[in-house]
Design an enzyme around this catalytic site. Structure first.
Site, PDB file in Angstrom:
ATOM      1  N   LEU A 110      47.021  96.765 100.028  1.00  0.00           N
ATOM      2  CA  LEU A 110      47.191  95.628 100.917  1.00  0.00           C
ATOM      3  C   LEU A 110      48.343  94.823 100.332  1.00  0.00           C
ATOM      4  O   LEU A 110      48.390  94.603  99.121  1.00  0.00           O
ATOM      5  CB  LEU A 110      45.920  94.765 100.973  1.00  0.00           C
ATOM      6  CG  LEU A 110      44.678  95.400 101.617  1.00  0.00           C
ATOM      7  CD1 LEU A 110      43.507  94.434 101.562  1.00  0.00           C
ATOM      8  CD2 LEU A 110      44.954  95.814 103.057  1.00  0.00           C
ATOM      9  N   ASP A 111      49.272  94.377 101.172  1.00  0.00           N
ATOM     10  CA  ASP A 111      50.422  93.668 100.631  1.00  0.00           C
ATOM     11  C   ASP A 111      50.032  92.285 100.119  1.00  0.00           C
ATOM     12  O   ASP A 111      48.896  91.833 100.285  1.00  0.00           O
ATOM     13  CB  ASP A 111      51.576  93.621 101.642  1.00  0.00           C
ATOM     14  CG  ASP A 111      51.242  92.839 102.895  1.00  0.00           C
ATOM     15  OD1 ASP A 111      50.578  91.782 102.788  1.00  0.00           O
ATOM     16  OD2 ASP A 111      51.669  93.254 103.987  1.00  0.00           O
ATOM     17  N   LEU A 112      50.986  91.618  99.496  1.00  0.00           N
ATOM     18  CA  LEU A 112      50.736  90.363  98.795  1.00  0.00           C
ATOM     19  C   LEU A 112      49.962  89.351  99.629  1.00  0.00           C
ATOM     20  O   LEU A 112      48.980  88.752  99.164  1.00  0.00           O
ATOM     21  CB  LEU A 112      52.071  89.746  98.350  1.00  0.00           C
ATOM     22  CG  LEU A 112      52.014  88.392  97.646  1.00  0.00           C
ATOM     23  CD1 LEU A 112      51.321  88.511  96.297  1.00  0.00           C
ATOM     24  CD2 LEU A 112      53.414  87.818  97.481  1.00  0.00           C
TER      25      LEU A 112
END
Length: 245
Positions: A110-112
């Protein structure tokens, strides 16, 4: 994937079973001379080992077990990178995860700024199987977006779309609620390519200002608080991932 580790198996598979990395990455470790078998560097990816052999990666002896893979559900907060370390010194999920967890790797990323359900496991082969687009596991998201939304444009996404030369498979989008400036959408994808939901929304002229993954395959975030970690009991794991574990 069977319930037990075979008595004789490829070296890369042994490393993956120990939760160090995927089998493919393990092969690069072997070629790079980072793996020892019985205290001797082994660079042949075709080498097989038994449970009596001692295998180490970067000097750390692997703890191999015949037990079922372990799977954990983690509610990732926004603001944490899905990686072990960051050269820029930003916080990663391993700064947030409890130190009591065994060595685990993530199923995809999952991105930042994306929050929600992240699957963790101690088995590299299982992680790779679950995250592969070809496995077709559904990922469920809620997206808060800004911009003009229309059912007809969302309907066209059911056949997939090509964006900047990248082909994305069928995407199901439903309007959950409309607001004066922001709207909530439900999104279902089956590939999990890099930043897929955000790129598709941008293609549709929508700005995502919050993204939450609520489900991955048979697993759901439900009422888990942020940063919480729950292990999936073996009986439930066998049931939900029948044919995979």
């Amino acid at each position: 994937m069977t319930d037990t580790v075979s008595t004789k198996q490829r070296l890369a598979k042994r490393i993956a079973h120990a939760g160090v990395c995927s089998r493919r990455v393990a092969e690069t470790y072997i070629l790079d001379g980072r793996v020892k078998v019985n205290d001797v560097i082994e660079k042949n990816v075709a080498t097989t080992v038994t449970n009596d052999d001692s295998v180490s990666v970067d000097g750390k002896v692997l703890n191999i077990s015949n037990a079922m893979p372990r799977v954990f559900l983690y509610h990732k907060p926004a603001g944490f990178l899905t990686t072990n370390t960051d050269p820029q010194g930003r916080k990663t999920i391993f700064d947030d995860l409890p130190k009591s967890l065994p060595r685990v790797i993530t199923v995809g990323r999952l991105d930042l700024n994306t929050e929600g359900l992240l699957i963790l496991t101690n088995n590299g082969d299982l992680a790779r199987t679950l995250e592969l687009p070809s496995t077709g596991i559904a990922r469920h998201y809620r997206a808060r977006v800004h911009g003009k939304i229309t059912e007809s444009r969302f309907e066209s996404m059911k056949n997939g779309v090509t964006i900047d030369g990248v082909r994305y498979g069928p995407i199901h989008i439903e309007i959950e609620s409309k607001g004066s400036t922001n709207h909530w959408l439900k999104v279902e994808i089956h590939e999990g390519k890099n930043r897929e939901v955000r790129k598709v929304m941008e293609h549709l002229g929508l700005d995502v200002n919050r993204l939450i993954r609520e489900g991955f395959g048979p697993f759901r975030l439900a009422g888990m608080p942020k940063s919480a970690v729950l292990e999936v009991p073996t009986k439930i794991l066998k049931s939900k991932l029948k044919g995979i574990v």
